[in-house]
Design a protein around this motif. Structure first.
Motif, PDB file in Angstrom:
ATOM      1  N   ASP A  24       0.818  -1.218   0.000  1.00 45.14           N
ATOM      2  CA  ASP A  24       0.000   0.000   0.000  1.00 45.14           C
ATOM      3  C   ASP A  24       0.849   1.265   0.000  1.00 45.14           C
ATOM      4  O   ASP A  24       0.658   2.155  -0.829  1.00 45.14           O
ATOM      5  N   ILE A  25       1.786   1.363   0.947  1.00 48.89           N
ATOM      6  CA  ILE A  25       2.576   2.592   1.084  1.00 48.89           C
ATOM      7  C   ILE A  25       4.009   2.223   1.456  1.00 48.89           C
ATOM      8  O   ILE A  25       4.238   1.334   2.281  1.00 48.89           O
ATOM      9  N   LEU A  26       4.953   2.927   0.869  1.00 47.41           N
ATOM     10  CA  LEU A  26       6.364   2.764   1.222  1.00 47.41           C
ATOM     11  C   LEU A  26       6.949   4.146   1.475  1.00 47.41           C
ATOM     12  O   LEU A  26       6.839   5.045   0.633  1.00 47.41           O
ATOM     13  N   GLY A  27       7.551   4.311   2.645  1.00 46.00           N
ATOM     14  CA  GLY A  27       8.189   5.573   2.990  1.00 46.00           C
ATOM     15  C   GLY A  27       9.696   5.417   3.029  1.00 46.00           C
ATOM     16  O   GLY A  27      10.207   4.432   3.576  1.00 46.00           O
ATOM     17  N   VAL A  28      10.403   6.378   2.456  1.00 44.69           N
ATOM     18  CA  VAL A  28      11.866   6.315   2.400  1.00 44.69           C
ATOM     19  C   VAL A  28      12.429   7.648   2.880  1.00 44.69           C
ATOM     20  O   VAL A  28      12.119   8.704   2.318  1.00 44.69           O
ATOM     21  N   SER A  29      13.234   7.593   3.933  1.00 49.63           N
ATOM     22  CA  SER A  29      13.954   8.787   4.375  1.00 49.63           C
ATOM     23  C   SER A  29      15.447   8.522   4.236  1.00 49.63           C
ATOM     24  O   SER A  29      15.858   7.530   3.628  1.00 49.63           O
ATOM     25  N   ASN A  30      16.270   9.376   4.787  1.00 52.47           N
ATOM     26  CA  ASN A  30      17.715   9.244   4.591  1.00 52.47           C
ATOM     27  C   ASN A  30      18.259   7.907   5.066  1.00 52.47           C
ATOM     28  O   ASN A  30      19.142   7.323   4.432  1.00 52.47           O
ATOM     29  N   ASP A  31      17.733   7.419   6.189  1.00 51.55           N
ATOM     30  CA  ASP A  31      18.304   6.190   6.747  1.00 51.55           C
ATOM     31  C   ASP A  31      17.252   5.188   7.205  1.00 51.55           C
ATOM     32  O   ASP A  31      17.570   4.230   7.905  1.00 51.55           O
ATOM     33  N   THR A  32      15.994   5.410   6.815  1.00 51.62           N
ATOM     34  CA  THR A  32      14.918   4.562   7.339  1.00 51.62           C
ATOM     35  C   THR A  32      13.905   4.232   6.249  1.00 51.62           C
ATOM     36  O   THR A  32      13.591   5.074   5.400  1.00 51.62           O
ATOM     37  N   ILE A  33      13.413   3.000   6.302  1.00 49.60           N
ATOM     38  CA  ILE A  33      12.337   2.552   5.418  1.00 49.60           C
ATOM     39  C   ILE A  33      11.090   2.298   6.269  1.00 49.60           C
ATOM     40  O   ILE A  33      11.157   1.630   7.305  1.00 49.60           O
ATOM     41  N   TYR A  34       9.950   2.826   5.823  1.00 50.70           N
ATOM     42  CA  TYR A  34       8.663   2.596   6.484  1.00 50.70           C
ATOM     43  C   TYR A  34       7.783   1.778   5.542  1.00 50.70           C
ATOM     44  O   TYR A  34       7.442   2.234   4.441  1.00 50.70           O
ATOM     45  N   ILE A  35       7.451   0.576   5.973  1.00 54.34           N
ATOM     46  CA  ILE A  35       6.642  -0.346   5.169  1.00 54.34           C
ATOM     47  C   ILE A  35       5.242  -0.352   5.767  1.00 54.34           C
ATOM     48  O   ILE A  35       5.045  -0.761   6.920  1.00 54.34           O
ATOM     49  N   ILE A  36       4.260   0.092   4.989  1.00 52.63           N
ATOM     50  CA  ILE A  36       2.943   0.399   5.558  1.00 52.63           C
ATOM     51  C   ILE A  36       1.838  -0.299   4.776  1.00 52.63           C
ATOM     52  O   ILE A  36       1.760  -0.185   3.546  1.00 52.63           O
ATOM     53  N   GLU A  37       0.991  -1.015   5.494  1.00 53.71           N
ATOM     54  CA  GLU A  37      -0.219  -1.596   4.924  1.00 53.71           C
ATOM     55  C   GLU A  37      -1.432  -0.946   5.581  1.00 53.71           C
ATOM     56  O   GLU A  37      -1.386  -0.546   6.751  1.00 53.71           O
ATOM     57  N   VAL A  38      -2.522  -0.852   4.829  1.00 50.97           N
ATOM     58  CA  VAL A  38      -3.744  -0.200   5.309  1.00 50.97           C
ATOM     59  C   VAL A  38      -4.905  -1.173   5.169  1.00 50.97           C
ATOM     60  O   VAL A  38      -5.095  -1.767   4.099  1.00 50.97           O
ATOM     61  N   LYS A  39      -5.681  -1.331   6.241  1.00 51.69           N
ATOM     62  CA  LYS A  39      -6.805  -2.265   6.239  1.00 51.69           C
ATOM     63  C   LYS A  39      -8.093  -1.543   6.631  1.00 51.69           C
ATOM     64  O   LYS A  39      -8.170  -0.938   7.692  1.00 51.69           O
ATOM     65  N   GLU A  86      -8.054 -11.141   8.793  1.00 45.17           N
ATOM     66  CA  GLU A  86      -8.118 -10.367   7.553  1.00 45.17           C
ATOM     67  C   GLU A  86      -7.507  -8.979   7.711  1.00 45.17           C
ATOM     68  O   GLU A  86      -7.063  -8.381   6.723  1.00 45.17           O
ATOM     69  N   THR A  87      -7.507  -8.468   8.914  1.00 48.14           N
ATOM     70  CA  THR A  87      -7.011  -7.110   9.143  1.00 48.14           C
ATOM     71  C   THR A  87      -5.637  -7.130   9.807  1.00 48.14           C
ATOM     72  O   THR A  87      -4.622  -6.829   9.175  1.00 48.14           O
ATOM     73  N   ILE A  88      -5.596  -7.523  11.064  1.00 45.98           N
ATOM     74  CA  ILE A  88      -4.345  -7.458  11.817  1.00 45.98           C
ATOM     75  C   ILE A  88      -3.300  -8.427  11.265  1.00 45.98           C
ATOM     76  O   ILE A  88      -2.154  -8.052  11.000  1.00 45.98           O
ATOM     77  N   ASN A  89      -3.679  -9.696  11.062  1.00 41.86           N
ATOM     78  CA  ASN A  89      -2.693 -10.668  10.590  1.00 41.86           C
ATOM     79  C   ASN A  89      -2.287 -10.409   9.140  1.00 41.86           C
ATOM     80  O   ASN A  89      -1.102 -10.438   8.797  1.00 41.86           O
ATOM     81  N   GLU A  90      -3.274 -10.142   8.284  1.00 33.57           N
ATOM     82  CA  GLU A  90      -2.965  -9.946   6.866  1.00 33.57           C
ATOM     83  C   GLU A  90      -2.098  -8.709   6.659  1.00 33.57           C
ATOM     84  O   GLU A  90      -1.136  -8.732   5.881  1.00 33.57           O
TER      85      GLU A  90
END
Length: 635
Positions: free
Chosen positions: A424-439, A461-465
């Motif tokens: 769903d969403i990927l965030g990239v900063s200088n030294d960090t990756i944020y891997i984000i799913e939305v349910k 379906e929400t928390i585990n997936e």
């Protein structure tokens, strides 16, 4: 720090009480049913307008307003002269108990009109409803494990049910308002076509209800609301028309105003606007009477109202007659109509259900449209797509130093097969990756009543997936030298290649539209109940509304990463109990992280640390200026 170590004798007493309740649950159940019948008889003994008004007046006294919040923060000369009755009267139960009373009252006709209860009668009804609520909570706690389940399934079931019985509201007023307007605006044309009004009309009408009630209360805040109605009426009618009427009929402009607003009219003094004291029970038929001013408001009032006797479903099934978690009409119809008058007894109740109300209007008009256009992903303006876009916006506010991409595709090998999958969403900063799913999945009524199989399936379906999808994306990034993601920007397909040489941290985050509160906070219980795989537990699970608080209050990416590192570490401790993400944020703001080593036989309860945050949103929500934002202390 709120660290508690329960004495062994207290633990044993509680355990003994649970065991005793389990020994004869049939008898306990019969006792609860008898107590419910007593409550029904007490409510039906009187004119229900005044019973609900009596409980509604308790809620008004316990509800924050600009006036009582100003008094609470007032420190100047004369503070000692403030009357106790002018301050907010704390009552954690009244909102729930009033809702319960409304359910009982609307299940049968109002057969004892004009029989007005005393304050003692109203207090007795309050205490009886409170007794029922407490004992139903305990009865559920003492239940056997679900068939084929374990103690963690029992915890899951009772936690959801108790949350449904006891907790009201998923977010702060300002955030709910913001999300509501953005979710439903794309469907205004549909609503207008079917009903003759749109989501903005619904919102403005519901928002007005509380003010209509407050405008009749005899205190300074009530006077401001009454004056607001006066100025609105004058603007609507026009100064010239008002003056002409005065000249032609001799009616003072206040008399004209009162005639146009009969809920404010004093029959004995037509040139005065009547204001009522909340201890005057006989005035409740006026205080809670709300009058629609326009044809659109009248249409909406009709859609939002039910009558005494129409909510008979609340008494079904007979075995569980009038149990708090029964089906009901009032969540979708929060107004009560009696003798062609509308009554608004529970402040904020209609607003709290505004999403359900508007969704049900769309669904009732066209189920196919509701499923395929309002929900799902096929329509770019759907609610589900909105939640993803809103989540991305919140992270962009929260971490402006990072670049966020959404609706990404990447290729993996799974079970020997090449396949494309999504993030769903990927965030990239200088030294960090944020891997984000939305349910966007939500719990339905059956889940909230404790239907364990359906509840666990929805949580999977929400928390585990969401946690699994974050885990899968992280694994892909870590196992590939040059991980790439495809995405669409401004109609053009683009490719993002992750340069891992500078990356020091990875965070997995799953954002839910449902507010799972203590469920998502206690992942070890979800693992033991089979809802969540232990491989995926290092994911921060947060609701959209809680995320909006973080976006408001966190000062920098450094601060956010510090919070997340300490927050996720809580998943691996056995000496911490908490049930609210914002309590942990308040705990962080007070510099209680990092924690020391675990101590045997000592349990730390992270509770009441959100009070400063609550006060901030409460006071800004009622319009108080110059309220400092909570932030992390520098000491």
């Amino acid at each position: 720090m709120h660290t508690l170590s329960y004495p062994e004798d207290i633990k044993e007493q509680y355990k003994f009480a649970i065991e005793k309740a389990r020994e004869d649950r049939d008898r306990y159940f019969s006792w609860i049913k008898n107590e419910i019948e007593t409550a029904i008889a007490l409510i039906n003994k009187f004119d229900k307008i005044y019973v609900l008004g009596g409980l509604g007046s308790k809620l008004i006294k316990a509800t924050p307003t600009f006036y009582n919040q100003f008094l609470a923060t007032y420190t100047e000369t004369g503070k000692d002269e403030i009357q106790e009755e002018e301050l907010i009267q704390d009552d954690d139960e009244i909102e729930v108990l009033l809702e319960y009373a409304m359910n009982i009252a609307t299940a049968t006709p109002n057969t004892n009109k004009n029989i007005i209860p005393t304050q003692n009668d109203i207090d007795e009804i309050y205490e009886q409803l409170s007794k029922i609520k407490v004992n139903i909570n305990f009865w559920e706690l003492s239940a056997d494990y679900p068939v084929g389940g374990n103690e963690f399934d029992h915890w899951l079931r009772t936690n959801i049910m108790q949350d449904t019985i006891n907790v009201r509201g998923d977010g702060y007023h300002t955030h709910i308002q913001e999300v509501y307007k953005e979710v439903f605006a794309p469907f205004d044309g549909f609503l207008q076509q079917y009903y003759g009004f749109n989501s903005s009309d619904i919102f403005n009408t519901i928002l007005k209800l509380d003010s209509l009630v407050y405008s009749k209360i005899g205190n300074p805040f009530g006077a401001t609301q009454s004056h607001k109605r006066l100025t609105e009426w004058m603007d609507e009618v026009g100064q010239e028309t008002i003056m002409n009427t005065m000249m032609e009929t001799g009616k003072h402009f206040i008399t004209q105003f009162a005639e146009a607003n009969p809920d404010l009219q004093d029959p004995e003094a037509p040139e005065n606007i009547i204001m009522h004291h909340l201890d005057n029970i006989e005035s409740f038929d006026k205080v809670f009477w709300v009058i629609p001013k326009t044809d659109i408001e009248k249409q909406i009032f009709e859609r939002l109202s039910t009558e005494f006797g129409a909510n008979e479903i609340f008494y079904q099934p007979p075995k569980f007659k009038a149990f708090p978690l029964n089906d009901t009409l009032i969540n979708l119809k929060p107004l009560i109509k009696e003798d062609d008058k509308y009554y608004h007894f529970s402040l904020n109740f209609a607003f709290r259900n505004i999403f359900k109300i508007t969704e049900e209007l769309i669904k009732s008009a066209d189920t196919v449209y509701y499923e395929n256009s309002f929900k799902g992903n096929s329509n770019s303006n759907s609610r589900d797509n909105y939640i993803e876009q809103k989540t991305k916006q919140q992270f962009e506010r929260l971490i402006p130093t990072a670049k966020f991409y959404h609706s990404l595709e990447y290729s993996i090998v799974e079970k020997g097969q090449n396949k494309k999958t999504e993030l769903d969403i990927l965030g990239v900063s200088n030294d960090t990756i944020y891997i984000i799913e939305v349910k966007a999945g939500e719990l339905n009524t059956k889940h909230r009543r404790g239907a364990i199989k359906g509840l666990k399936d929805r949580l999977k379906e929400t928390i585990n997936e969401g946690s699994y999808q974050c885990h899968r994306a992280l694994k892909y990034i870590q196992e590939n030298d040059n991980p790439t993601f495809d995405y669409i920007e401004a109609g053009t397909k683009k490719t993002l290649t992750i340069n891992k040489t500078q990356i020091q941290s990875y965070f997995k985050i799953s954002v839910t539209f449902e507010h799972f509160s203590s469920i998502s906070a206690n992942l070890k219980y979800l693992i033991n109940s089979g809802v969540l795989s232990p491989d995926f537990k290092w994911t921060w699970i947060v609701s959209l509304y809680d995320l909006m608080i973080f976006a408001d209050l966190i000062q920098s990416e450094v601060e956010f990463k510090e919070y997340l590192s300490n927050r996720i570490a809580l998943y691996d401790r056995n000496d911490i109990q908490f049930s609210d993400e914002i309590d942990i944020l308040g705990f962080y703001f007070q510099n209680h992280f990092p924690l020391g080593q675990e101590k045997e036989d000592e349990m730390m309860h992270i509770v009441n640390f959100k009070d400063e945050i609550e006060d901030y949103y409460t006071r800004t929500g009622v319009g108080m200026p110059f309220i400092d934002k909570p932030k992390k202390r520098n000491d």
